[in-house]
Structures are given as structure tokens and as C-alpha cells.
Design a protein around this motif. Structure first.
Motif, PDB file in Angstrom:
ATOM      1  N   LEU A  18     123.244  53.204 -11.744  1.00  0.00           N
ATOM      2  CA  LEU A  18     121.886  52.666 -11.645  1.00  0.00           C
ATOM      3  C   LEU A  18     121.096  53.369 -10.549  1.00  0.00           C
ATOM      4  O   LEU A  18     119.908  53.691 -10.719  1.00  0.00           O
ATOM      5  N   GLY A  19     121.746  53.621  -9.426  1.00  0.00           N
ATOM      6  CA  GLY A  19     121.065  54.290  -8.331  1.00  0.00           C
ATOM      7  C   GLY A  19     120.625  55.701  -8.671  1.00  0.00           C
ATOM      8  O   GLY A  19     119.646  56.212  -8.105  1.00  0.00           O
ATOM      9  N   LEU A  20     121.319  56.344  -9.606  1.00  0.00           N
ATOM     10  CA  LEU A  20     120.980  57.704 -10.019  1.00  0.00           C
ATOM     11  C   LEU A  20     120.000  57.733 -11.186  1.00  0.00           C
ATOM     12  O   LEU A  20     119.619  58.804 -11.651  1.00  0.00           O
ATOM     13  N   GLY A  21     119.592  56.565 -11.670  1.00  0.00           N
ATOM     14  CA  GLY A  21     118.576  56.513 -12.714  1.00  0.00           C
ATOM     15  C   GLY A  21     119.072  56.266 -14.116  1.00  0.00           C
ATOM     16  O   GLY A  21     118.286  56.241 -15.068  1.00  0.00           O
ATOM     17  N   PHE A  22     120.387  56.096 -14.292  1.00  0.00           N
ATOM     18  CA  PHE A  22     120.924  55.763 -15.607  1.00  0.00           C
ATOM     19  C   PHE A  22     120.635  54.295 -15.937  1.00  0.00           C
ATOM     20  O   PHE A  22     120.452  53.462 -15.045  1.00  0.00           O
ATOM     21  N   THR A  23     120.645  53.981 -17.202  1.00  0.00           N
ATOM     22  CA  THR A  23     120.657  52.599 -17.649  1.00  0.00           C
ATOM     23  C   THR A  23     122.113  52.156 -17.779  1.00  0.00           C
ATOM     24  O   THR A  23     122.974  52.949 -18.163  1.00  0.00           O
ATOM     25  N   VAL A  24     122.369  50.916 -17.437  1.00  0.00           N
ATOM     26  CA  VAL A  24     123.693  50.318 -17.629  1.00  0.00           C
ATOM     27  C   VAL A  24     123.512  49.108 -18.525  1.00  0.00           C
ATOM     28  O   VAL A  24     122.599  48.297 -18.306  1.00  0.00           O
ATOM     29  N   THR A  25     124.337  48.986 -19.523  1.00  0.00           N
ATOM     30  CA  THR A  25     124.211  47.892 -20.486  1.00  0.00           C
ATOM     31  C   THR A  25     124.312  46.537 -19.797  1.00  0.00           C
ATOM     32  O   THR A  25     125.237  46.296 -19.023  1.00  0.00           O
ATOM     33  N   ARG A  26     123.351  45.671 -20.070  1.00  0.00           N
ATOM     34  CA  ARG A  26     123.351  44.340 -19.447  1.00  0.00           C
ATOM     35  C   ARG A  26     124.386  43.426 -20.091  1.00  0.00           C
ATOM     36  O   ARG A  26     124.629  43.491 -21.295  1.00  0.00           O
ATOM     37  N   ASP A  44     123.977  40.164 -10.336  1.00  0.00           N
ATOM     38  CA  ASP A  44     123.537  40.002  -8.955  1.00  0.00           C
ATOM     39  C   ASP A  44     122.792  41.253  -8.484  1.00  0.00           C
ATOM     40  O   ASP A  44     121.741  41.162  -7.831  1.00  0.00           O
ATOM     41  N   HIS A  45     123.340  42.407  -8.774  1.00  0.00           N
ATOM     42  CA  HIS A  45     122.739  43.664  -8.311  1.00  0.00           C
ATOM     43  C   HIS A  45     121.405  43.929  -9.011  1.00  0.00           C
ATOM     44  O   HIS A  45     120.428  44.345  -8.371  1.00  0.00           O
ATOM     45  N   LEU A  46     121.355  43.700 -10.315  1.00  0.00           N
ATOM     46  CA  LEU A  46     120.089  43.880 -11.034  1.00  0.00           C
ATOM     47  C   LEU A  46     119.006  42.968 -10.473  1.00  0.00           C
ATOM     48  O   LEU A  46     117.832  43.354 -10.336  1.00  0.00           O
ATOM     49  N   ASP A  47     119.399  41.752 -10.134  1.00  0.00           N
ATOM     50  CA  ASP A  47     118.446  40.791  -9.577  1.00  0.00           C
ATOM     51  C   ASP A  47     117.995  41.234  -8.183  1.00  0.00           C
ATOM     52  O   ASP A  47     116.780  41.234  -7.886  1.00  0.00           O
ATOM     53  N   GLU A  48     118.933  41.628  -7.353  1.00  0.00           N
ATOM     54  CA  GLU A  48     118.614  42.033  -5.977  1.00  0.00           C
ATOM     55  C   GLU A  48     117.715  43.274  -5.944  1.00  0.00           C
ATOM     56  O   GLU A  48     116.903  43.418  -5.017  1.00  0.00           O
ATOM     57  N   THR A  49     117.851  44.146  -6.920  1.00  0.00           N
ATOM     58  CA  THR A  49     117.092  45.398  -6.911  1.00  0.00           C
ATOM     59  C   THR A  49     115.867  45.360  -7.825  1.00  0.00           C
ATOM     60  O   THR A  49     115.227  46.386  -8.067  1.00  0.00           O
ATOM     61  N   GLY A  50     115.541  44.170  -8.332  1.00  0.00           N
ATOM     62  CA  GLY A  50     114.327  44.019  -9.138  1.00  0.00           C
ATOM     63  C   GLY A  50     114.407  44.632 -10.512  1.00  0.00           C
ATOM     64  O   GLY A  50     113.382  44.937 -11.118  1.00  0.00           O
TER      65      GLY A  50
END
Length: 395
Positions: free
Chosen positions: A292-300, A387-393
Motif C-alpha cells: 500500500l505504501g508503494l502505491g499498489f492496491t490490496v484486496t479489501r 485498521d491500517h486502511l482506516d488509519e491512513t484514510g
């Protein structure tokens, strides 16, 4: 979360995050606080009513028929874990015995499309999504192109492909996208050294990493393809996954790629994966955050839902057709003569034989751990991702 904390039987999940709870239903995700739950972690009746009113228990209706077609059952790679192998290579190399060879022809395409038209009418569906599958589907590029071109007449609206990408050229990528292909799934077996030792050419035993990367780059320049990059995880490659993610980000456009990580399973052909879930959760969390930090999408993460193709008996919303026109319930049994459930000419068989052969996703995979350990692993990884998706908007 323990398994008994799910309050309905429709596949909903309730996960406890660092700051709140997450409800995952067929209709979406909701953030909940402790006030929404009982002391033992179950939904309060008023919470359940609120979620129901918001539509989070309601699955979206099926809108497209999902047709998987093996255009070729042969493969040009010799991966030892493949569920289409019938055993390990007795010589210890990269040529494991496989399912019988078969190739999609124009005549079979006619039968496949006639069958699909009947299935779509029975399900009252007017749209069709096709998966080009194999073996390696691009060992029969003419079959891929003809199928997509002719399927337009019965309502095909989109298509995707699972390919090893070793044969994907810019010209072929353009041709396929012009006929409705929008995405391709490609597998990597760790970073280059591990991948080139595991995912080898069947003819020469050579590595394939650089060829795959080069072909993805070329196809991306030629056509608007999106990529799903599956990263297989086993004891053979786990230590190279971090460097693989960085290498993929440097070579490809992360904005056009979704990454997901999958533990290699044992399908009873002599290939064992010694990794246990307790060792993997922290690594999966780290890899997802790095991607995610490198700009990829990760399946929710989502609710547990039946697969459109194999989760409903009798091919109600989808079908898997081998290159010779035989029907299987799932990708994992396609091309295996002892798992056929019918033909496109005659339709699905019924009775005990069909019931015994109806396999859904990963039913054949074997793990040393029980269902509870596997579920806890998935819950741990999915909770950390939410949690991470929420924390990073990003949620």
C-alpha cells in the motif's frame, strides 16, 4: 474473533480491531464501537437492526453469468504445486505429469456458447463475464480471440484472464482488450532468484521472472490492462517476498496493480508447504502495508460469500468448461476426468454422482492445521489491514 461470534449464517464476520470493531457483511463494511455489542462480543439487537437497515446484510444481486473456459489444458511451465499436476516430477525436475492435453476449437466454441446462452436464460441474466483459463490460455491465442469475438453475440460485457504472461505480447494484449479483456492475473513465486528456481519453463527448466516483467511492461504500454499480481508464499520463497514487492514497484506501475498474498496449499500430489499460520500473520500484515505504501492496491477483506461459479450447484450463475467441452464445478477440478459433472452438449448430470463431484474453491486443499487456526489467521490479517486502511484514510 471466535467463530461463534458471528450472529448470522450468511457469512458475516465480526472482527475486533485496535480501536473499534469491524462488521463485514455482504453489503459492505461498518465500524462499530463497544456500545454496539454485548459484553461477550455479539451484536446487540438494535445494532443488528441498524446494520440491516443500512443494507449490510444484503448481498448485491448477481448481474452477470461467470463463464470460465480453458482454451488449452497444456502449460509451458512446470510448477510443482499446480493443482493440475497428477504427481511430482519423478526425475525431480520441472516436468510434473499433468492432466490430459486438450485445445479449444471452433466447433467446441459453438457448443460452449450455445450452452452458455441456455444457462443465462435459465438464470435470467443478460450479461456475461468470461475468464480465459488454462493450463496456459495463451498457448491457444486463436481460441482466446475467437471465443471473445463470438461471445459478444450472446451478451459478453467483459473478460479477464489468468496467465503466466510468458507468451503475452503487446499485439496480443491490444487484440484481447479490443474484445473486452480488462484484467490479467499473474503469479510470482517470490523474488527473482526464488521465482526462477520454482516457476520454470517446462521445456528448458529456465527462469521466467524477467520475461514476465518485460511482457507486463510491454502489454501495459500497448493496452489499458489492469493487473492482479498473486504472490505465492511457501517455505521456498518466504524470505524474498519483501524484496519482491520493492522490485515489482520499481518495474511496474503500482497504480494499475493489485497485490495479494496466498499460502501455497497441498492438493495431494506430494507438494507440501511447511509454513504454519502462526508464523505468517505478521509477515502478511507487513507485506500488505508495504505494498500500500508503494502505491499498489490490496484486496479489501469481506464477508464469506459463495463463489459465483462453484458456490451454487448446477452452474446456476457460472460454469467451468474444459477445452474439450466437459464441465467441472470449479477451476481446481477442470480437466480431471474423474471430476467431470457434465458436458456443454448434454448439460449437467444430476444425482449422487454430481453431488459427490461438486467441489468448491479450495475444498481439495490440505493443511496441517484445523479450520479454527486458519480462520484465526485470516481474521488477524484482515483486522490489521482494516485498521491500517482506516488509519491512513484509505477505507
Amino acid at each position: 474473533m471466535s467463530l461463534d461470534q458471528v450472529t448470522r449464517t450468511g457469512g458475516e464476520r465480526l472482527l475486533r480491531g485496535e480501536r473499534n470493531w469491524w462488521f463485514l457483511g455482504a453489503g459492505g463494511i461498518a465500524r462499530l464501537g463497544s456500545r454496539h455489542l454485548t459484553a461477550d462480543g455479539a451484536l446487540l439487537p438494535e445494532t443488528e437492526r441498524w446494520l440491516d437497515e443500512k443494507g449490510l446484510f444484503a448481498a448485491s444481486p448477481v448481474r452477470s453469468y461467470s463463464l470460465t473456459v480453458l482454451t488449452s489444458t497444456h502449460c509451458n511451465l512446470g510448477c510443482g504445486y499446480c493443482f493440475q499436476n497428477t504427481a511430482q516430477d519423478p526425475a525431480g525436475g520441472g516436468r510434473p505429469p499433468r492432466i490430459a492435453r486438450s485445445r479449444l476449437t471452433s466447433k467446441t466454441i459453438t457448443s460452449v456458447l450455445d450452452f452458455t446462452r441456455r444457462q443465462m436464460a435459465a438464470a435470467d441474466l443478460e450479461r456475461l463475464r468470461i475468464l480465459l483459463f488454462g493450463g496456459e490460455p495463451l498457448l491457444n491465442p486463436r481460441g482466446c480471440l475467437e471465443l471473445l469475438e463470438r461471445a459478444a453475440d450472446i451478451g459478453q460485457t467483459s473478460a479477464w484472464m489468468i496467465s503466466n504472461a510468458t507468451l503475452l505480447t503487446p499485439r496480443l494484449a491490444r487484440q484481447l482488450t479490443e474484445l473486452g479483456l480488462d484484467s490479467v492475473q499473474v503469479t510470482f513465486d517470490g523474488d527473482r532468484p526464488d521465482h526462477d528456481r520454482i516457476r520454470t519453463g517446462r521445456a528448458d527448466g529456465g527462469g521466467t521472472f524477467d520475461t514476465i516483467i518485460g511482457n507486463i511492461v510491454g502489454a501495459s504500454e500497448a493496452a489499458p490492462v489492469r493487473w492482479t499480481l498473486r504472490v505465492n508464499v511457501s517455505q521456498e520463497n518466504i524470505h524474498g517476498i519483501d524484496s519482491l514487492i520493492d522490485r515489482l514497484a520499481a518495474a511496474l506501475d503500482p497504480a494499475r496493480c493489485t497485490l495479494y498474498f496466498a499460502r501455497v496449499g497441498d492438493v495431494g500430489i506430494g507438494y507440501a508447504n511447511d509454513l504454519r499460520t502462526g508464523e505468517l500473520s505478521a509477515a502478511f500484515v507487513r507485506w500488505q502495508r508495504r505494498a500500500l505504501g508503494l502505491g499498489f492496491t490490496v484486496t479489501r477483506p469481506g464477508a464469506r460469500r459463495p463463489c459465483t461459479t462453484c458456490g451454487h450447484s448446477g452452474g446456476r450463475y457460472g460454469a467451468v468448461v474444459s477445452a474439450d467441452g466437459t464441465l467441472s464445478s470449479c477451476w481446481e477440478t477442470a480437466g480431471k476426468s474423474d471430476w467431470e459433472v457434465g458436458t456443454v452438449a448434454d448439460g449437467y448430470v444430476s444425482g449422487t454422482k454430481a453431488d459427490d463431484r461438486w467441489i468448491a474453491c479450495e475444498d481439495l486443499y490440505r493443511y496441517d492445521e484445523g479450520a479454527r487456526a486458519i480462520a484465526e489467521f485470516r481474521d488477524t490479517v484482515d483486522t490489521a489491514l482494516l485498521d491500517h486502511l482506516d488509519e491512513t484514510g484509505r477505507l
